[in-house]
Design a protein around this motif. Structure first.
Motif, PDB file in Angstrom:
ATOM      1  N   THR A   1       0.808  -1.224   0.000  1.00  0.00           N
ATOM      2  CA  THR A   1       0.000   0.000   0.000  1.00  0.00           C
ATOM      3  C   THR A   1       0.840   1.271   0.000  1.00  0.00           C
ATOM      4  O   THR A   1       0.310   2.357  -0.226  1.00  0.00           O
ATOM      5  CB  THR A   1      -0.922   0.025   1.234  1.00  0.00           C
ATOM      6  N   MET A   2       2.138   1.170   0.219  1.00  0.00           N
ATOM      7  CA  MET A   2       2.996   2.355   0.301  1.00  0.00           C
ATOM      8  C   MET A   2       3.438   2.859  -1.069  1.00  0.00           C
ATOM      9  O   MET A   2       4.082   3.892  -1.170  1.00  0.00           O
ATOM     10  CB  MET A   2       4.224   2.063   1.168  1.00  0.00           C
ATOM     11  N   GLU A   3       3.141   2.149  -2.122  1.00  0.00           N
ATOM     12  CA  GLU A   3       3.478   2.517  -3.497  1.00  0.00           C
ATOM     13  C   GLU A   3       4.979   2.744  -3.688  1.00  0.00           C
ATOM     14  O   GLU A   3       5.413   3.741  -4.253  1.00  0.00           O
ATOM     15  CB  GLU A   3       2.699   3.754  -3.933  1.00  0.00           C
ATOM     16  N   LEU A   4       5.772   1.822  -3.196  1.00  0.00           N
ATOM     17  CA  LEU A   4       7.221   1.881  -3.379  1.00  0.00           C
ATOM     18  C   LEU A   4       7.624   0.978  -4.532  1.00  0.00           C
ATOM     19  O   LEU A   4       6.994  -0.053  -4.786  1.00  0.00           O
ATOM     20  CB  LEU A   4       7.938   1.444  -2.099  1.00  0.00           C
ATOM     21  N   ASP A   5       8.692   1.359  -5.222  1.00  0.00           N
ATOM     22  CA  ASP A   5       9.180   0.561  -6.348  1.00  0.00           C
ATOM     23  C   ASP A   5      10.120  -0.532  -5.859  1.00  0.00           C
ATOM     24  O   ASP A   5      10.736  -0.429  -4.795  1.00  0.00           O
ATOM     25  CB  ASP A   5       9.940   1.454  -7.336  1.00  0.00           C
ATOM     26  N   GLU A   6      10.252  -1.574  -6.678  1.00  0.00           N
ATOM     27  CA  GLU A   6      11.221  -2.623  -6.403  1.00  0.00           C
ATOM     28  C   GLU A   6      12.613  -2.078  -6.705  1.00  0.00           C
ATOM     29  O   GLU A   6      12.815  -1.375  -7.690  1.00  0.00           O
ATOM     30  CB  GLU A   6      10.920  -3.841  -7.274  1.00  0.00           C
ATOM     31  N   LEU A   7      13.582  -2.387  -5.848  1.00  0.00           N
ATOM     32  CA  LEU A   7      14.938  -1.874  -6.007  1.00  0.00           C
ATOM     33  C   LEU A   7      15.882  -2.986  -6.439  1.00  0.00           C
ATOM     34  O   LEU A   7      15.754  -4.130  -5.996  1.00  0.00           O
ATOM     35  CB  LEU A   7      15.454  -1.296  -4.690  1.00  0.00           C
ATOM     36  N   GLU A   8      16.840  -2.633  -7.291  1.00  0.00           N
ATOM     37  CA  GLU A   8      17.931  -3.540  -7.652  1.00  0.00           C
ATOM     38  C   GLU A   8      19.225  -2.846  -7.270  1.00  0.00           C
ATOM     39  O   GLU A   8      19.540  -1.764  -7.752  1.00  0.00           O
ATOM     40  CB  GLU A   8      17.908  -3.846  -9.145  1.00  0.00           C
ATOM     41  N   VAL A   9      19.979  -3.475  -6.369  1.00  0.00           N
ATOM     42  CA  VAL A   9      21.217  -2.910  -5.859  1.00  0.00           C
ATOM     43  C   VAL A   9      22.366  -3.799  -6.316  1.00  0.00           C
ATOM     44  O   VAL A   9      22.324  -5.019  -6.131  1.00  0.00           O
ATOM     45  CB  VAL A   9      21.191  -2.827  -4.315  1.00  0.00           C
ATOM     46  N   VAL A  10      23.384  -3.175  -6.923  1.00  0.00           N
ATOM     47  CA  VAL A  10      24.568  -3.918  -7.363  1.00  0.00           C
ATOM     48  C   VAL A  10      25.691  -3.631  -6.375  1.00  0.00           C
ATOM     49  O   VAL A  10      26.052  -2.483  -6.143  1.00  0.00           O
ATOM     50  CB  VAL A  10      24.987  -3.511  -8.798  1.00  0.00           C
TER      51      VAL A  10
END
Length: 162
Positions: A95-104
């Motif tokens: 419900t927080m409308e956060l995006d999925e993160l990709e960290v290298v």
């Protein structure tokens, strides 16, 4: 990052070769040493490559030094490099409308090649086998004669009984 949880880790890992030993943090040093010695002595391999990443780099170095002590005629070539690790983080709450993160992340790695045959001596990280020291006849150390020390604290009473 308190609103995210780690979903997975992606790595580009090639298939291990026959003379390669991958060292993890959970493996015991004596088991890894016996595996490396077994490959060099009985499996017919002339070389073995020890590979470790992250926290297991120190264990990889320890295994290599123990193997070199047991087989002193080994040549060593060491490479230190970094491998990319891709982590995927997704939001805990939808419900927080956060995006999925990709960290290298860059993960330190070490590759130690131990070989019975000579390696390229001009390469950075090359170590030649240790030369055996000739033992000279040991001379017996002459010890100084010891003189007894005076006892400064006596347990006897010097006062005569009355």
């Amino acid at each position: 990052m308190e609103h995210y949880e780690k979903k997975g880790v992606r790595r580009n890992v090639a298939k291990a070769e026959d003379n390669e030993i991958r060292i993890s943090g959970h493996a015991r040093v004596r088991v890894l040493v016996s595996r490396a010695l077994g490959k060099l002595q009985s499996d017919g391999h002339r070389s073995v490559v020890l590979k470790g990443e992250g926290h297991s780099c120190t264990k990889t170095i320890s295994v290599a030094e123990i193997v070199k002590r047991r087989l002193p005629s080994l040549h060593q070539n060491t490479r230190i490099l970094y491998s990319d690790v891709e982590e995927v983080w997704s939001p805990k709450d939808a419900t927080m409308e956060l995006d999925e993160l990709e960290v290298v992340r860059k993960l330190p790695s070490i590759h130690i090649a131990l070989s019975m045959d000579p390696l390229d001596s001009s390469a950075d990280g090359y170590q030649a086998p240790k030369q055996k020291k000739k033992k000279s006849p040991s001379k017996a150390k002459k010890s100084k004669p010891t003189t007894p020390k005076k006892d400064t604290f006596s347990t006897r009473s010097t006062v005569a009984p009355t």
